[in-house]
Write a protein that holds these residues in place. Structure first.
Motif, PDB file in Angstrom:
ATOM      1  N   ALA A 144      97.837  38.230  61.570  1.00  0.00           N
ATOM      2  CA  ALA A 144      98.615  38.204  60.327  1.00  0.00           C
ATOM      3  C   ALA A 144      97.845  37.541  59.194  1.00  0.00           C
ATOM      4  N   ASP A 145      96.925  36.620  59.560  1.00  0.00           N
ATOM      5  CA  ASP A 145      96.166  35.910  58.520  1.00  0.00           C
ATOM      6  C   ASP A 145      94.890  36.626  58.131  1.00  0.00           C
ATOM      7  N   LEU A 146      94.552  37.689  58.837  1.00  0.00           N
ATOM      8  CA  LEU A 146      93.248  38.320  58.630  1.00  0.00           C
ATOM      9  C   LEU A 146      93.359  39.539  57.749  1.00  0.00           C
ATOM     10  N   GLU A 147      92.260  39.821  57.043  1.00  0.00           N
ATOM     11  CA  GLU A 147      92.183  40.959  56.129  1.00  0.00           C
ATOM     12  C   GLU A 147      92.466  42.270  56.860  1.00  0.00           C
ATOM     13  N   HIS A 148      91.624  42.507  57.851  1.00  0.00           N
ATOM     14  CA  HIS A 148      91.792  43.733  58.621  1.00  0.00           C
ATOM     15  C   HIS A 148      91.319  43.482  60.031  1.00  0.00           C
TER      16      HIS A 148
END
Lengths: 176, 258, 408
Positions: free
Chosen positions: A41-45
């Motif tokens: 959820a915290d990551l770009e992709h």
């Protein structure tokens, strides 16, 4: 006269069932099944572009499983354990929720698409550093139950245990 | 003085240079291998440069010790198996998967007793690989015989074919799985020489490590293609044999003292 | 020779549908048993890591072996030119396909991962006789269906002989392949012998013909169609010869095993001290399955009675199931000889401590699955003979025997 009445009532019933349907899927954000609270959820992709993953993640997984089993390659971002480590969500007590449970990452989309998954019949549904064995070993060594996701990862790594691979460019997230 | 300096022995320098060059070339692979051997997950496909095997010295196997079995069960998640509700203990005992087991044999004539651990022998000509209809049971380039459980259909023909009864079938729904050792209902599996350890760059198998930790050292793991490995040195020094050697399967696991 | 007329089975509707309901119910129970085994896992069966193939395999191999044998009757007509058997050819083909379908169904449903059937049909290791068997079995079905077409369709009649010949060779390969499943295994002392292949071929002749005769006699009796002595006695004599062939190969098996000292224990296991396996061998296979039927079939009086002949066929079927149990399960129960000349004192994985046999007891789900497969085979046959023209109107002497017909 009666026919027209029947036809109209059927139409009414049909419309009343069809119209609210888009509203029913308001439970999850349109097109996004990543669960809040998971690492992802915290990551770009993901390990690839999101649009690529949506269509082709199965190709990556199927290719990687062959490569790992037959060629022994484990230094990869495409392994299933990596997916689990990133996409698993955590409950109130900081415990990982098995990834193939109701409402969790893989299940929501696969249920919608009606494509059955058999991966988790054999593969662990929680990340390596949180499975039953790992926790037993970590606690005695650090003297206390580690709190929070990242602390667990650091503690597990410090204890020299198997930690699921996270993509290199995102690795700094883990060390925090 | 000046003459000494000018009359440098060029030939000697050349010899030194060549010797150093040859020595570094000879040592370099060892240095590289050593680097690889330090806990690095494999990034290149496994090759047949190595062939993994074991020497088991039955005379060093202590009575009542099953450290190797316990270690294997823990390493590979076999101790996480749960007896299904409603099944009797004896029946479950016959159905629970086991990768390594202790066997005690006595010679019919002489009465001599040997004790040894038995597991998949990682044959060079594995009968289990020959009979698998889908090719799920296969031999890796480095000699490890294992089951690709993505392709296994659970027909159990390999279990019929194995001369060492090494394979196990998973009879129940598996609830708790280890990431390093996946396991699921309906497929067949056996000792894979701790292949996850192999691929993550660790030096040895769980059973060999446990036996060494116990002080017995009955199980020696190593590379059968490396004449300088401790394994090959031991095999050169001791008389050893394959179990069921008449089948001529060229097993990777050899025994002495049986 | 009189033109053969084939007609649908004209059993009274109530009886026919009653029969179908019973067969479907048994097949349904088999399906439920499969669902239970697949859902829970094989722990609910009697199979273990020691005896990995159980009652379903006994039934499956029996059905598959009988399937290839059932085609024999048609082959005798088409390939060997014995025109007396020609009227039987269509039923023979139908029964072959039906029995194979039932056997394959049981085999596939017993897999640990039956959901991976597609994998089994697309990924092959051609060193494995199992992989070859997949082609042999499905190919057999296709060839027999083609064979049936050549018989039923007038335009196809000229091809009956070549297709029949091809089917004959194919079925020999199929049964050889089935026997070789066991014969190729070096690991187990009871197997590892080339004689398994011809033994299975001989068994296929006997079992297939026995089932064929039972189905034929039942179907004809229910529909008041005559079977003349000429036809009946020929089939009877053939069955007797085939039983003799099986006995011959069993004898060769034991004699050749007995010649090696390492096999003394194995032979005594089968013949003397194997408990249930010895009992099934002597009583089930030898007495009930071979000697009693031989006695009946060649008896001057009993051998002339259709009822006694039918009971002899039934005994051969029972003997067939016993033989499969003895071979498949007995072969696994006998401990693996890993340490010749030594006795195992302790083992962590049931290696035959003190020479003990591996334990196995058939469980209800396994038996239901196996019997369900038999039901499916009979269901296919019943529907086939009712809906299409497989059964000849008459097998009376004057209709099939050219000598009798000439006198008439």
């Amino acid at each position: 006269m009666a026919n027209a009445l029947i036809r109209r009532s059927l139409l009414a019933i049909g419309l009343s069932m069809a119209l609210p349907l888009p509203g029913v899927s308001a439970d999850f954000a349109p097109g996004n099944h990543v669960i809040p609270g998971s690492k992802a959820a915290d990551l770009e992709h993901c390990v690839r572009e999101t649009s690529f993953m949506r269509r082709n993640h199965m190709e990556l997984i199927e290719h990687q499983r062959h490569v790992t089993v037959h060629e022994g390659i484990r230094a990869t971002d495409d392994g299933l354990s990596g997916c689990v480590a990133c996409h698993v969500s955590y409950d109130q007590g900081g415990q990982p929720v098995p990834i193939y449970s109701e409402g969790q990452f893989c299940k929501t989309c696969h249920e919608f698409a009606a494509v059955e998954l058999t991966c988790f019949g054999c593969h662990a549904t929680v990340p390596a550093h949180t499975d039953a064995e790992a926790l037993e070993e970590v606690a005695p060594q650090t003297g206390k139950q580690p709190e929070g996701v990242d602390a667990r990862v650091s503690a597990a790594a410090a204890a020299g245990m198997e930690v699921a691979r996270v993509p290199h460019e995102l690795r700094k997230e883990v060390a925090d | 003085m000046k003459e000494h300096k000018e009359r440098v022995d060029v030939g000697r320098r050349k010899v030194l240079g060549v010797t150093v060059g040859v020595a570094s070339v000879a040592v370099a692979p060892g240095v590289l291998l050593h680097t690889l051997a330090v806990a690095e997950p494999r990034s290149k496909p496994v090759t047949d440069d190595e062939r993994w095997g074991m020497l088991i010295d039955s005379s060093k196997c202590a009575e009542g010790c099953d450290a190797c079995v316990t270690a294997c069960n823990k390493e590979n998640g076999l101790d996480l198996q749960e007896r299904p509700d409603g099944e009797g203990e004896a029946k479950w005992e016959g159905q629970a998967a086991k990768w390594i087991r202790m066997v005690k044999v006595q010679d019919n004539l002489t009465g001599y007793v040997s004790r040894l651990p038995m597991m998949c022998q990682h044959c060079h000509f594995p009968p289990c690989v020959d009979v698998c209809p889908t090719g799920a049971s296969f031999k890796r380039a480095d000699g490890i015989v294992l089951v690709d459980r993505h392709t296994c259909i659970g027909c159990r023909y390999c279990m019929m074919a194995c001369p060492y009864k090494a394979r196990s079938f998973i009879h129940e729904v598996v609830k708790v799985k280890l990431t390093r050792a996946p396991r699921g209902k309906g497929c067949v599996e056996s000792c894979n020489l701790c292949v996850h350890r192999r691929d993550n760059g660790e030096a040895s198998t769980a059973c060999a490590d446990a036996c060494a930790a116990q002080g017995q050292g009955a199980i020696l793991f190593g590379d059968l293609k490396d004449p300088d490995s401790p394994l090959m040195k031991a095999l050169a020094a001791l008389p050893s044999r394959e179990i069921r050697g008449d089948l001529d399967l060229n097993t990777g696991v050899r025994y002495t003292g049986v | 020779m009189k033109r053969i007329v084939y007609r649908e089975w004209r059993l009274a509707p109530q009886r026919y549908w009653g029969l179908l309901v019973i067969l479907a119910a048994v097949a349904g129970l088999g399906g439920l048993a499969f669902a239970y085994m697949e859902h829970e896992g094989h722990w609910v069966t009697g199979m273990s890591n020691q005896v990995v193939w159980g009652t379903p395999h006994v039934f499956a191999v029996f059905l598959i072996v009988s399937a290839s044998g059932a085609l024999n009757v048609a082959s005798i007509g088409s390939v060997f030119g014995k025109y007396l058997y020609k009227p039987l050819a269509r039923l023979s083909g139908l029964l072959a396909v039906a029995l194979l379908a039932g056997g394959l169904m049981v085999l596939v449903l017993d897999l640990g991962r039956p959901d991976r059937l597609v994998v089994a049909m697309t990924t092959y290791n051609f060193r494995s006789i199992f992989a070859w068997n997949i082609f042999l079995y499905t190919g057999f079905m296709a060839i027999v269906i083609a064979y049936l077409w050549t018989m039923a369709e007038r335009k196809g009649n000229p091809y009956t002989k070549p297709v029949g010949f091809f089917a004959f060779i194919w079925r020999l390969m199929l049964t050889t392949g089935t026997g070789s499943i066991f014969g190729f295994l070096v690991s187990r002392q009871a197997y590892d012998t080339a004689v398994m292949a011809p033994l299975f071929v001989a068994m296929s002749f006997a079992f297939g013909l026995a089932i064929f005769m039972l189905v034929l006699m039942f179907a004809f009796a229910q529909d008041d169609r005559p079977i003349g002595e000429s036809m009946l006695f020929r089939l009877r004599n053939l069955l007797g010869i085939f039983i003799g062939a099986v006995l011959f190969f069993v004898l060769v098996y034991f004699l050749s095993k007995l010649y090696g000292a390492k096999n003394y224990d194995l032979v005594s296991f089968y013949l003397i001290d194997g408990g249930i396996y010895t009992a099934l061998f002597w009583i089930g296979w030898m007495l009930v399955g071979s000697l009693f039927p031989l006695g009946i079939l060649f008896h001057p009086e009993l051998g002339r009675s259709p009822t006694w002949i039918a009971s002899a066929c039934g005994m051969v079927v029972l003997g067939g199931l016993s033989s499969m149990y003895v071979i498949i399960i007995g072969g696994q129960a006998y401990p693996m000889q890993m340490f010749p000349g030594k006795t195992i004192l302790e083992s962590g994985f049931h290696d035959g401590v003190g020479g003990a046999l591996a334990t196995y007891a058939p469980s209800l789900p396994e038996v239901l699955l196996g019997v369900g497969g038999v039901s499916v085979a009979l269901l296919i046959t019943a529907v086939g003979v009712r809906v299409l023209q497989f059964l000849p109107e008459s097998l009376a002497d004057r209709d099939v025997d050219p000598h009798v017909a000439a006198k008439a």
